[in-house]
Design a protein around this motif. Structure first.
Motif, mmCIF file in Angstrom:
data_model
loop_
_atom_site.group_PDB
_atom_site.id
_atom_site.type_symbol
_atom_site.label_atom_id
_atom_site.label_comp_id
_atom_site.label_asym_id
_atom_site.label_seq_id
_atom_site.Cartn_x
_atom_site.Cartn_y
_atom_site.Cartn_z
ATOM 1 N N LEU A 152 -4.813 37.241 81.923
ATOM 2 C CA LEU A 152 -3.870 37.865 82.852
ATOM 3 C C LEU A 152 -2.431 37.546 82.456
ATOM 4 O O LEU A 152 -1.552 38.409 82.532
ATOM 5 C CB LEU A 152 -4.156 37.384 84.278
ATOM 6 N N GLU A 153 -2.197 36.319 82.024
ATOM 7 C CA GLU A 153 -0.854 35.956 81.556
ATOM 8 C C GLU A 153 -0.471 36.755 80.317
ATOM 9 O O GLU A 153 0.684 37.180 80.164
ATOM 10 C CB GLU A 153 -0.790 34.462 81.259
ATOM 11 N N GLN A 154 -1.430 36.976 79.429
ATOM 12 C CA GLN A 154 -1.158 37.742 78.212
ATOM 13 C C GLN A 154 -0.792 39.187 78.521
ATOM 14 O O GLN A 154 -0.074 39.833 77.753
ATOM 15 C CB GLN A 154 -2.366 37.683 77.278
ATOM 16 N N LEU A 155 -1.262 39.688 79.655
ATOM 17 C CA LEU A 155 -0.892 41.040 80.076
ATOM 18 C C LEU A 155 0.559 41.103 80.549
ATOM 19 O O LEU A 155 1.126 42.189 80.677
ATOM 20 C CB LEU A 155 -1.805 41.504 81.215
ATOM 21 N N GLY A 156 1.148 39.938 80.815
ATOM 22 C CA GLY A 156 2.515 39.891 81.317
ATOM 23 C C GLY A 156 2.598 39.663 82.811
ATOM 24 O O GLY A 156 3.676 39.801 83.407
ATOM 25 N N ILE A 157 1.478 39.303 83.440
ATOM 26 C CA ILE A 157 1.467 39.031 84.877
ATOM 27 C C ILE A 157 1.928 37.597 85.115
ATOM 28 O O ILE A 157 1.352 36.659 84.554
ATOM 29 C CB ILE A 157 0.058 39.244 85.462
ATOM 30 N N PRO A 158 2.954 37.372 85.928
ATOM 31 C CA PRO A 158 3.429 36.011 86.199
ATOM 32 C C PRO A 158 2.363 35.185 86.921
ATOM 33 O O PRO A 158 1.827 35.613 87.948
ATOM 34 C CB PRO A 158 4.655 36.225 87.095
ATOM 35 N N CYS A 159 2.058 34.015 86.375
ATOM 36 C CA CYS A 159 1.060 33.121 86.968
ATOM 37 C C CYS A 159 1.638 31.709 87.055
ATOM 38 O O CYS A 159 2.318 31.258 86.128
ATOM 39 C CB CYS A 159 -0.213 33.085 86.122
ATOM 40 N N ARG A 160 1.362 31.035 88.156
ATOM 41 C CA ARG A 160 1.784 29.651 88.320
ATOM 42 C C ARG A 160 0.608 28.819 88.815
ATOM 43 O O ARG A 160 -0.284 29.340 89.490
ATOM 44 C CB ARG A 160 2.972 29.549 89.286
ATOM 45 N N TYR A 161 0.638 27.519 88.481
ATOM 46 C CA TYR A 161 -0.490 26.640 88.763
ATOM 47 C C TYR A 161 -0.020 25.375 89.465
ATOM 48 O O TYR A 161 1.084 24.886 89.211
ATOM 49 C CB TYR A 161 -1.199 26.267 87.457
ATOM 50 N N ASP A 162 -0.892 24.854 90.335
ATOM 51 C CA ASP A 162 -0.566 23.583 90.967
ATOM 52 C C ASP A 162 -0.611 22.481 89.915
ATOM 53 O O ASP A 162 -1.287 22.604 88.893
ATOM 54 C CB ASP A 162 -1.536 23.281 92.111
#
Length: 223
Positions: A152-162
């Motif tokens: 999903l990150e490679q698609l360019g979707i912003p992702c954040r993690y605890d």
């Protein structure tokens, strides 16, 4: 939109919509009736203003104001709706995919893990059509075999993690600031084929604003 924002700000000064303010807002909002795009923009503005005001006046007062604005915006169009879905079976999966497919402007997702490619497919389609997606997930689960977070990150979707030793165990999503999906259901294949799980979908303004506030708080803290 400027006139509407000015009128909303005026009603926020004392968080009590007077008869004259109600009349003015009703006239300004009338042009948006039946226009889903315009209604979505105004709804997002009102939700943002209510969320920001919570710290000053408290959640109850801000929610009362927001409910009054939503009622004026939709007049006789909107009814409060809620529905429940259960697994094993595909009911939860289909409803999640439907929510993603119908999101047109924004999609905020906060889930423990994503490993079901059938959900990822819909997220990719939503991203390609221009829906602004943000995802919060658990850092440890994102490293599991089968996790789709890297894709999903490679698609360019912003992702954040605890970044804690504890788990980020939420499972909820908010589509276009007007529809909430939440429940025990993990976004995995086993959740649909094996586990006893549930989701609830609702457009209740109080719930939406509370969940949106929590998502925004977490998103900022994980920057």
């Amino acid at each position: 939109m400027h006139a509407i924002q000015t009128s909303l700000e005026a009603s926020l000064e004392d968080f009590a919509i007077s008869r004259s303010e109600r009349k003015e807002l009703k006239a300004l909002l009338a042009h948006a009736h039946g226009n889903q795009t315009e209604q979505a923009k105004i709804r997002q503005l009102a939700f943002r203003m209510a969320t920001q005001a919570m710290e000053e006046v408290g959640e109850v007062t801000a929610m009362d104001w927001l409910e009054s604005i939503i009622k004026l915006l939709y007049a006789n169009e909107m009814k409060i709706k809620a529905s429940a879905y259960f697994s094993p079976g595909d009911d939860c999966l289909h409803r999640i995919r439907q929510l993603i497919s119908e999101a047109r402007q924004t999609l905020d997702i906060c889930v423990f893990t994503i490993t079901d490619n059938r959900i990822v497919q819909k997220l990719e389609e939503a991203h390609q059509r221009g829906t602004q997606i943000r995802i919060i997930s658990d850092d440890m689960k994102s490293e599991d075999l089968g996790s789709d977070m890297a894709a999903l990150e490679q698609l360019g979707i912003p992702c954040r993690y605890d970044r804690t030793r504890a788990h980020m165990h939420h499972k909820f999503a908010i589509a276009d600031t007007h529809l909430l999906l939440t429940g025990s259901y993990n976004w995995t294949r086993s959740a649909s084929t094996e586990n006893n799980e549930n989701i609830v979908v609702s457009n209740t303004p109080r719930l939406l604003t509370s969940f949106q506030k929590e998502f925004n708080r977490m998103w900022r803290s994980l920057a």
